[in-house]
Design a protein around this motif. Structure first.
Motif, PDB file in Angstrom:
ATOM      1  N   ALA A  93       0.836  -1.200   0.000  1.00  0.00           N
ATOM      2  CA  ALA A  93       0.000   0.000   0.000  1.00  0.00           C
ATOM      3  C   ALA A  93       0.874   1.256   0.000  1.00  0.00           C
ATOM      4  CB  ALA A  93      -0.924  -0.002   1.218  1.00  0.00           C
ATOM      5  N   TYR A  94       1.948   1.243   0.788  1.00  0.00           N
ATOM      6  CA  TYR A  94       2.859   2.386   0.826  1.00  0.00           C
ATOM      7  C   TYR A  94       3.493   2.603  -0.543  1.00  0.00           C
ATOM      8  CZ  TYR A  94       6.894   5.250   2.031  1.00  0.00           C
ATOM      9  OH  TYR A  94       7.828   6.236   2.071  1.00  0.00           O
ATOM     10  N   ALA A  95       3.916   1.521  -1.182  1.00  0.00           N
ATOM     11  CA  ALA A  95       4.544   1.630  -2.504  1.00  0.00           C
ATOM     12  C   ALA A  95       3.553   2.158  -3.525  1.00  0.00           C
ATOM     13  CB  ALA A  95       5.086   0.275  -2.942  1.00  0.00           C
ATOM     14  N   MET A  96       2.324   1.677  -3.485  1.00  0.00           N
ATOM     15  CA  MET A  96       1.304   2.162  -4.422  1.00  0.00           C
ATOM     16  C   MET A  96       1.010   3.637  -4.173  1.00  0.00           C
ATOM     17  SD  MET A  96      -1.215  -1.172  -4.678  1.00  0.00           S
ATOM     18  CE  MET A  96      -2.627  -0.148  -4.906  1.00  0.00           C
ATOM     19  N   HIS A  97       0.926   4.035  -2.918  1.00  0.00           N
ATOM     20  CA  HIS A  97       0.659   5.426  -2.567  1.00  0.00           C
ATOM     21  C   HIS A  97       1.820   6.317  -3.029  1.00  0.00           C
ATOM     22  CE1 HIS A  97      -0.938   8.826  -0.351  1.00  0.00           C
ATOM     23  NE2 HIS A  97       0.251   8.994   0.212  1.00  0.00           N
ATOM     24  N   SER A  98       3.052   5.848  -2.822  1.00  0.00           N
ATOM     25  CA  SER A  98       4.231   6.609  -3.248  1.00  0.00           C
ATOM     26  C   SER A  98       4.262   6.752  -4.759  1.00  0.00           C
ATOM     27  CB  SER A  98       5.515   5.930  -2.786  1.00  0.00           C
ATOM     28  OG  SER A  98       5.594   5.966  -1.388  1.00  0.00           O
ATOM     29  N   ASP A  99       3.933   5.689  -5.473  1.00  0.00           N
ATOM     30  CA  ASP A  99       3.896   5.756  -6.944  1.00  0.00           C
ATOM     31  C   ASP A  99       2.838   6.752  -7.413  1.00  0.00           C
ATOM     32  OD1 ASP A  99       5.906   3.904  -7.149  1.00  0.00           O
ATOM     33  OD2 ASP A  99       4.597   2.234  -7.665  1.00  0.00           O
ATOM     34  N   THR A 100       1.694   6.752  -6.747  1.00  0.00           N
ATOM     35  CA  THR A 100       0.605   7.660  -7.113  1.00  0.00           C
ATOM     36  C   THR A 100       1.025   9.100  -6.873  1.00  0.00           C
ATOM     37  OG1 THR A 100      -0.998   5.971  -6.516  1.00  0.00           O
ATOM     38  CG2 THR A 100      -1.817   8.209  -6.712  1.00  0.00           C
ATOM     39  N   GLU A 101       1.656   9.369  -5.726  1.00  0.00           N
ATOM     40  CA  GLU A 101       2.082  10.745  -5.423  1.00  0.00           C
ATOM     41  C   GLU A 101       3.167  11.215  -6.371  1.00  0.00           C
ATOM     42  OE1 GLU A 101       3.272  11.176  -1.382  1.00  0.00           O
ATOM     43  OE2 GLU A 101       1.208  11.333  -0.675  1.00  0.00           O
TER      44      GLU A 101
END
Length: 107
Positions: A93-101
């Motif tokens: 989830a952190y990686a997906m959120h970081s990619d989105t940001e």
């Protein structure tokens, strides 16, 4: 000749202790794998003297301590892997959120 065998046994034990103390598992494996042929070759030279039997006991103690060190390290690694497995969803989830940001800031 007895002193030579005794010295070899003591060196073998020292090698086990050093590898285990340094967590050099590859080297420890090499030393452990070499034990049986080395001991067979030394035993073929005749009966063990009292000093050699003491050195053999020290080698056994070093081997037992190395076994314990590997068990402790293995347990610590298993615990760490379990911790990583338990946090896998959070990391994803952190990686997906970081990619989105980062995608939003580049757009």
């Amino acid at each position: 000749m007895a002193e030579l065998r005794q010295a070899q046994l003591l060196r073998m034990g020292d090698a086990l202790r050093t590898a285990a103390a340094g967590a050099d598992w590859a080297r420890l494996g090499e030393h452990v794998n070499a034990l049986a042929p080395q001991l067979q070759a030394l035993a073929a030279r005749g009966p063990w003297s009292a000093a050699e039997r003491q050195a053999l006991q020290r080698l056994r103690t070093a081997h037992d301590a190395a076994l314990e060190a590997t068990a402790v390290a293995s347990g610590a690694l298993a615990a760490r892997l379990e911790q990583l497995r338990n946090n896998k969803d959070g990391w994803a989830a952190y990686a997906m959120h970081s990619d989105t940001e980062s995608g939003m800031s580049q757009g």
